[in-house]
Design an enzyme around this catalytic site. Structure first.
Site, short mmCIF file in Angstrom:
data_model
loop_
_atom_site.label_atom_id
_atom_site.label_comp_id
_atom_site.label_asym_id
_atom_site.label_seq_id
_atom_site.Cartn_x
_atom_site.Cartn_y
_atom_site.Cartn_z
CD GLU A 467 -2.79 -1.29 2.40
OE1 GLU A 467 -2.23 -1.07 3.50
OE2 GLU A 467 -3.97 -1.66 2.31
CE LYS A 580 0.94 -1.68 5.54
NZ LYS A 580 -0.39 -1.09 5.55
CD GLN A 581 0.48 -5.81 2.80
OE1 GLN A 581 0.23 -4.77 3.41
NE2 GLN A 581 -0.37 -6.81 2.73
O1 IFM Z 1 -5.74 -6.08 4.51
C1 IFM Z 1 -4.66 -5.54 5.21
C2 IFM Z 1 -3.79 -4.78 4.24
O2 IFM Z 1 -3.29 -5.63 3.25
C3 IFM Z 1 -2.64 -4.13 4.98
N1 IFM Z 1 -3.13 -3.27 6.01
C4 IFM Z 1 -3.98 -3.94 6.99
C5 IFM Z 1 -5.16 -4.63 6.32
C6 IFM Z 1 -6.00 -5.39 7.35
O3 IFM Z 1 -5.27 -6.42 7.93
#
Ligand code: IFM
Length: 732
Positions: A467, A580-581
């Site tokens: 994100e 981020k991920q």
């Molecule tokens: O769905 C996730 C998202 O991918 C990253 N932020 C937190 C959300 C809820 O866990």
């Protein structure tokens, strides 16, 4: 292994964290791990599933019920709480095999010692019911008063949600009816208190007034005798019955504490009979994994057929109690393979919220179904356009999670396809599943653009799982998922038509949509699916490789405030390759079969050092892909990071004054995926399980069970040796 977690001291800093770690629940409600005498300052909550309210411009969030467990002990006129200075010992325990929370506290008074032991459970067999036992022993003859009531001073993040609460009592039955502001919703809570009649206490009872739901019980307790109070509490809302109070009052006539406890324990044993995992050689992993499974189960809806699990489960109002892609992508597998009826409920929630998704698509100028990024009842998207607050100016920051995370609808498609592939059940397709897949395919079709100078379809202006990079073009994850959704619509449509032509004709699916879906072939062959370059790396989105190549540590060192947002317009990660991920890596996990081992490994090695792992969803995807390229020892720390997320606790609990803590069911579900689909390598082929074991080198043995088409498979893996037997055929 020990099926218990405990803490032997109380301090105010761990209240928020312990509320999550000692959480009990049953899919209908979650009860935070706080003590009997605690109130809203200690983040007490009986958090309810699937019932929401919004006050003014605050975020719409789920309701917390009035707390029926509020109980305070007074001995010889002195209130005894965990905050008293004369506490000699204190212990709080969660038995997560049994779903029982216990506390034991001893105080020193002038005449001797007083000990309180209490336990509580949120029945997993009867989800409206909470049982509590409260026992007091004293080393001297004491005058005891117990204040036992329903605390209507409810903790909310964006409340208050109740305009008034009416209390009532009939003998030992306390009741409260909470009326939601400007709405017809109500929450009814009952508490029935009973003292053990085998003891003579000279009980004097002062019943509550209608503005306050607390009874006072006064008695003389002889030394070394134990005073025993049992409470049976019930919670109902207008979601269950238009008159929840009457419903609760009828229900309470049929319940008894001991029987309720027995049924609760039996229901947990049944859950463990399919869910327990054994990891010989790694007790830490085994404990963390079973504890994670406990958390998945206390959030799982068992009482209805169309509810889902919020991103912070039932641990409170954080993340608006909303459903994210977390459920379909991270939690669903566990339920698919252990309790498929719950998996179906999670999917039915999406099918039943299709209308909301169609409305959202229309609002943003698309066709088909664009699911809510933060979904509440009816598919309402609770995600705000300003989901982050700037720490310097305190102004809301425009974020694009809601409008640009297009990949959400594909998660729904994937869930339906997976359910159908594993169960072979056409019924779910006939009852909205096929239509949902078609509508999602139509959505993606309407997002495609064909640049004049290119002979391919692209998807622009999106946010992928990472994100921090907003509004990018051709995010690999999104493009592959869009392609997959359209491909699934074609395949599923053809299948249903071939096997059930009559039903297909009778289904209430827009003719034009089904025609368009069948003609998607040409389109899907022209969607741009970014491929590995000469170094085997897939670019996360157009232009990603040109961004500044720094590490997450360097990005962090540039922060001017520890709570600064890393993404968006001015974030320290936005113009860099720091993500981020897991993003490309998540895509690779989903489609690992179409990529080579070199591709999987090279992307893992490229992206991992650039990943902040700022989301609890990240680590498990790295663990999965490491297993896919046969590197279990590389996967292991990432698996442990996910598996220990809940048991370790900690993490961010507050953003300024806003509580942001809670449990992380996606990490728990992701850890289960790592164990069963990663380390054990489970797949089903023609209804037979196939394993490609890749256990971490220090594991001696892995044992677990899975359910498939009614068969329960008992699996043991030792090194590369796999043995399994079918132990029962439970369902037709
Ligand atoms: O769905 C996730 C998202 O991918 C990253 N932020 C937190 C959300 C809820 O866990």
């Amino acid at each position: 292994m020990e099926w218990k977690i405990n803490t032997t001291h109380y301090n105010s800093e761990s209240v928020a964290d312990n509320g999550n770690r000692f959480l009990i629940g049953n899919g209908y409600m979650g009860i935070r791990g706080t003590l009997d005498e605690c109130t809203k300052e200690h983040l007490v909550a009986v958090n309810l599933a699937g019932i929401y309210d919004q006050v003014g411009k605050g975020w719409r969030e789920p309701l917390n019920a009035p707390n029926p467990l509020w109980t305070v002990l007074v001995v010889n006129g002195e209130p005894l709480t965990v905050f008293s200075s004369n506490v000699v010992s204190h212990e709080m325990t969660l038995n997560f095999r049994a779903g029982i929370f216990n506390r034991k506290t001893t105080w020193r008074l002038n005449d001797g010692f007083v000990t309180l032991e209490s336990k509580r459970f949120a029945s997993i067999a009867d989800v409206h019911l909470i049982g509590m036992k409260y026992c007091v022993t004293s080393t001297f003859d004491a005058e005891v008063e117990i204040l036992a009531g329903i605390d209507g001073d409810v903790w909310d993040i964006y409340g208050p949600h109740y305009e008034r609460i009416e209390f009532g009592y009939e003998e030992n039955l306390l009741s409260s009816e909470a009326f939601v502001q400007n709405k017809s919703d109500q929450v009814a809570v009952l508490r029935q208190n009973r003292f053990d009649e085998r003891q003579a206490y000279d009980l004097e009872v002062i019943y509550p007034t209608p503005i306050q739901g607390i009874s006072s019980y006064r008695m003389n307790l002889l030394k070394e005798q134990t005073l025993e109070l049992t409470s049976v509490c019930l919670v109902y809302t207008t979601k269950d019955d238009p008159n929840p109070l009457i419903r609760a009052k009828n229900h309470i006539k049929t319940v008894n504490y001991e029987e309720a406890l027995k049924a609760h324990l039996m229901a947990w044993e049944e859950i463990w009979s399919i869910s327990e995992v054994e990891i010989s050689g790694d007790v830490e992993a085994e404990t963390a994994m079973n504890y994670s499974i406990y958390h998945l189960n206390i959030a799982a809806p068992r009482h209805c057929q169309n509810l889902s699990i919020p991103a912070r489960a039932l641990s409170g109002q954080t993340y608006k109690g909303a459903i994210f892609w977390d459920t379909e992508m991270f939690m669903l597998d566990y339920f698919m393979y252990t309790q498929p009826e719950i998996a179906k409920t999670l999917i039915k929630y999406r099918i039943d919220t299709l209308a909301g998704a169609k409305e959202k698509a229309k609002y943003y100028g698309f066709e088909g179904a664009f699911y809510a990024w933060e979904s509440q009842e009816g598919g309402f998207d609770a995600c705000s356009d300003y989901n982050v607050t700037d720490v310097f100016t305190q102004r809301p920051v425009r974020t694009y999670f809601k409008d640009k995370q297009l990949h959400i609808s594909a998660a729904v498609v994937k869930a339906i396809m997976q359910y159908f592939e594993l169960t072979g059940e056409y019924e779910i397709l006939f009852k909205g599943g096929l239509e949902t897949v078609f509508e999602c395919a139509m959505f993606y079709r309407s997002t495609l653009i064909k640049p004049i100078i290119k002979d391919r379809y692209e998807i622009h202006d999106v946010i992928g799982p990472d994100e921090y990079h907003e509004r990018v073009n051709n995010n690999a994850y999104t493009n592959y998922m869009a392609w997959y959704s359209m491909k699934s619509a074609i395949e599923l449509g053809n299948l249903v038509k071939a096997h059930h032509p009559e039903t297909y004709e009778k289904m209430d699916i827009d003719f034009e949509i089904s025609r368009k879906c069948r003609n998607l072939n040409e389109v899907i062959n022209q969607i741009y699916l970014p491929l590995p370059n000469s170094e085997h790396i897939i670019e996360q989105f157009d232009g990603y490789f040109k961004l500044e190549d720094i590490s997450p540590e360097t990005a962090k060192s540039r922060l001017k405030h520890p709570k600064e947002y890393w993404g968006g317009g001015n974030g320290v990660a936005s113009d860099t390759q720091v993500i981020k991920q897991a993003d490309v890596v998540t895509m690779l996990e989903l489609y690992h079969e179409i990529f080579s081992i070199e591709d999987l490994k090279a992307n893992w090695e490229y992206y991992e050092p650039r990943t902040e792992h700022g989301s609890s969803l990240s680590a498990c995807m790295y663990a999965m892909v490491a297993c896919r390229f046969n590197a279990p020892d590389k996967a292991y720390p990432f698996f442990m990071k996910s598996a220990t997320t809940e048991i370790r606790g900690g993490g961010k609990q507050w953003a300024g004054l806003v509580y942001i803590g809670g449990t992380h069911p996606a990490a728990s579900g992701g850890a289960w995926k790592n164990l069963i689909q990663g380390f054990a390598g489970l797949k089903f082929k023609h209804d037979e399980p196939v394993f490609t074991p890749n256990l971490p080198s220090h594991w001696e043995k892995l044992k677990f069970r899975i359910k498939h088409k009614g068969n329960v498979f008992n699996v043991t893996i030792e090194g590369e040796k796999v043995s399994y037997s079918i132990i029962s055929k439970e369902y037709p």
